[in-house]
Design a protein around this motif. Structure first.
Motif, short mmCIF file in Angstrom:
data_model
loop_
_atom_site.label_atom_id
_atom_site.label_comp_id
_atom_site.label_asym_id
_atom_site.label_seq_id
_atom_site.Cartn_x
_atom_site.Cartn_y
_atom_site.Cartn_z
N SER A 164 -6.27 11.17 -4.88
CA SER A 164 -5.16 10.59 -5.64
C SER A 164 -4.79 9.21 -5.12
N ILE A 165 -4.78 9.06 -3.80
CA ILE A 165 -4.49 7.77 -3.19
C ILE A 165 -5.54 6.74 -3.60
N ALA A 166 -6.81 7.14 -3.56
CA ALA A 166 -7.91 6.24 -3.95
C ALA A 166 -7.74 5.77 -5.39
N LYS A 167 -7.39 6.67 -6.28
CA LYS A 167 -7.20 6.31 -7.69
C LYS A 167 -6.03 5.34 -7.83
N ARG A 168 -4.93 5.62 -7.16
CA ARG A 168 -3.77 4.72 -7.25
C ARG A 168 -4.12 3.33 -6.72
N LEU A 169 -4.82 3.27 -5.60
CA LEU A 169 -5.23 1.98 -5.05
C LEU A 169 -6.11 1.22 -6.03
N HIS A 170 -7.09 1.91 -6.56
CA HIS A 170 -8.03 1.29 -7.50
C HIS A 170 -7.29 0.74 -8.72
N ASP A 171 -6.27 1.46 -9.19
CA ASP A 171 -5.52 1.05 -10.37
C ASP A 171 -4.59 -0.14 -10.10
N CYS A 172 -4.35 -0.46 -8.84
CA CYS A 172 -3.43 -1.55 -8.48
C CYS A 172 -4.09 -2.92 -8.36
N VAL A 173 -5.42 -2.96 -8.39
CA VAL A 173 -6.10 -4.24 -8.14
C VAL A 173 -6.99 -4.61 -9.32
N ARG A 174 -7.46 -5.86 -9.29
CA ARG A 174 -8.36 -6.36 -10.33
C ARG A 174 -9.78 -5.85 -10.10
N LYS A 175 -10.61 -5.94 -11.13
CA LYS A 175 -12.01 -5.51 -10.99
C LYS A 175 -12.77 -6.37 -9.99
N SER A 176 -12.32 -7.60 -9.79
CA SER A 176 -13.00 -8.50 -8.86
C SER A 176 -12.64 -8.23 -7.40
N ASP A 177 -11.67 -7.36 -7.16
CA ASP A 177 -11.27 -6.99 -5.81
C ASP A 177 -12.00 -5.72 -5.38
N THR A 178 -11.92 -5.39 -4.12
CA THR A 178 -12.59 -4.19 -3.60
C THR A 178 -11.60 -3.31 -2.88
N VAL A 179 -11.63 -2.03 -3.22
CA VAL A 179 -10.88 -1.00 -2.50
C VAL A 179 -11.90 -0.09 -1.85
N GLY A 180 -11.74 0.19 -0.57
CA GLY A 180 -12.67 1.07 0.11
C GLY A 180 -11.97 1.95 1.12
N ARG A 181 -12.65 3.00 1.51
CA ARG A 181 -12.12 3.93 2.51
C ARG A 181 -12.87 3.71 3.82
N CYS A 182 -12.10 3.42 4.86
CA CYS A 182 -12.69 3.21 6.19
C CYS A 182 -13.01 4.54 6.85
N GLY A 183 -12.26 5.56 6.50
CA GLY A 183 -12.39 6.88 7.10
C GLY A 183 -11.02 7.47 7.24
N GLY A 184 -10.96 8.79 7.35
CA GLY A 184 -9.66 9.45 7.49
C GLY A 184 -8.73 9.03 6.38
N ASP A 185 -7.55 8.55 6.77
CA ASP A 185 -6.56 8.11 5.79
C ASP A 185 -6.37 6.59 5.85
N GLU A 186 -7.43 5.88 6.20
CA GLU A 186 -7.38 4.42 6.28
C GLU A 186 -8.22 3.80 5.16
N PHE A 187 -7.62 2.80 4.52
CA PHE A 187 -8.25 2.11 3.40
C PHE A 187 -8.16 0.60 3.62
N LEU A 188 -9.13 -0.12 3.07
CA LEU A 188 -9.10 -1.58 3.06
C LEU A 188 -9.12 -2.05 1.61
N VAL A 189 -8.37 -3.13 1.36
CA VAL A 189 -8.39 -3.76 0.05
C VAL A 189 -8.71 -5.24 0.27
N ILE A 190 -9.74 -5.72 -0.40
CA ILE A 190 -10.13 -7.13 -0.34
C ILE A 190 -9.65 -7.78 -1.64
N LEU A 191 -8.75 -8.74 -1.50
CA LEU A 191 -8.22 -9.47 -2.64
C LEU A 191 -8.85 -10.86 -2.64
#
Length: 175
Positions: A69-96
């Motif tokens: 659910s968190i991954a989907k919410r993150l993905h929905d918050c950014v543009r297609k040209s940005d990147t959302v990824g999971r580092c592991g566990g409950d850590e995520f990176l977003v490249i704007l």
């Protein structure tokens, strides 16, 4: 078959987001474009406050549903040209990529914080968690991937140490 293997190698099997390896590749590519174009790149390091409590009290199955659910919410918050990824566990990176206005980056980060702060419902179970978000920016916080990740990680820990559910940065908003 080759495309499927390539996808599996670069994506987190639970969330289907880019994994640490693919994230690093995309960060390198984005940084190269920012250097050549003389543009900005922003990096958000996100940790979910209270996630361990969910796994400990409700089990890993609920934790996995929460991560999806968190991954989907993150993905929905950014543009297609940005990147959302999971580092592991409950850590995520977003490249704007290529957002010149620092104020616009802060608005995006605050929007992400607000979306992740909303309740999560799984059948009768309702969970309320929040994120700690650290923000780093090229070129202000470094000129390579490690420096940017380190600055974003440090800012995230600053957010966590002040109670979480916030966005912290070491970047001046004048740029």
């Amino acid at each position: 078959m080759e495309q499927q293997l390539h996808h599996i190698a670069g994506h987190d099997p639970l969330t289907q987001l880019p994994n640490r390896s693919l994230l690093f590749e995309r960060l390198q590519a984005s940084l190269g474009l920012a250097r050549r174009g003389g543009t900005h790149l922003s990096l958000l390091f996100i940790d979910i406050d209270g996630f361990k409590h969910v796994n400990d009290n409700y089990g890993h199955l609920v934790g996995d549903k929460l991560l999806k659910s968190i991954a989907k919410r993150l993905h929905d918050c950014v543009r297609k040209s940005d990147t959302v990824g999971r580092c592991g566990g409950d850590e995520f990176l977003v490249i704007l990529n290529n957002i010149e206005s620092f104020d616009k980056v802060l608005i995006i980060a605050e929007n992400i914080r607000s979306e992740l702060d909303k309740p999560y419902q799984f059948d009768e179970l309702v969970l309320q968690l929040s994120p700690s978000i650290g923000l780093a920016r090229y070129p202000e916080n470094g000129d390579n991937e490690q420096q940017l990740i380190q600055h974003a990680d440090q800012a995230m820990y600053q957010a966590k140490s002040t109670g979480g559910n916030s966005v912290k940065t070491t970047v001046n908003s004048t740029k």
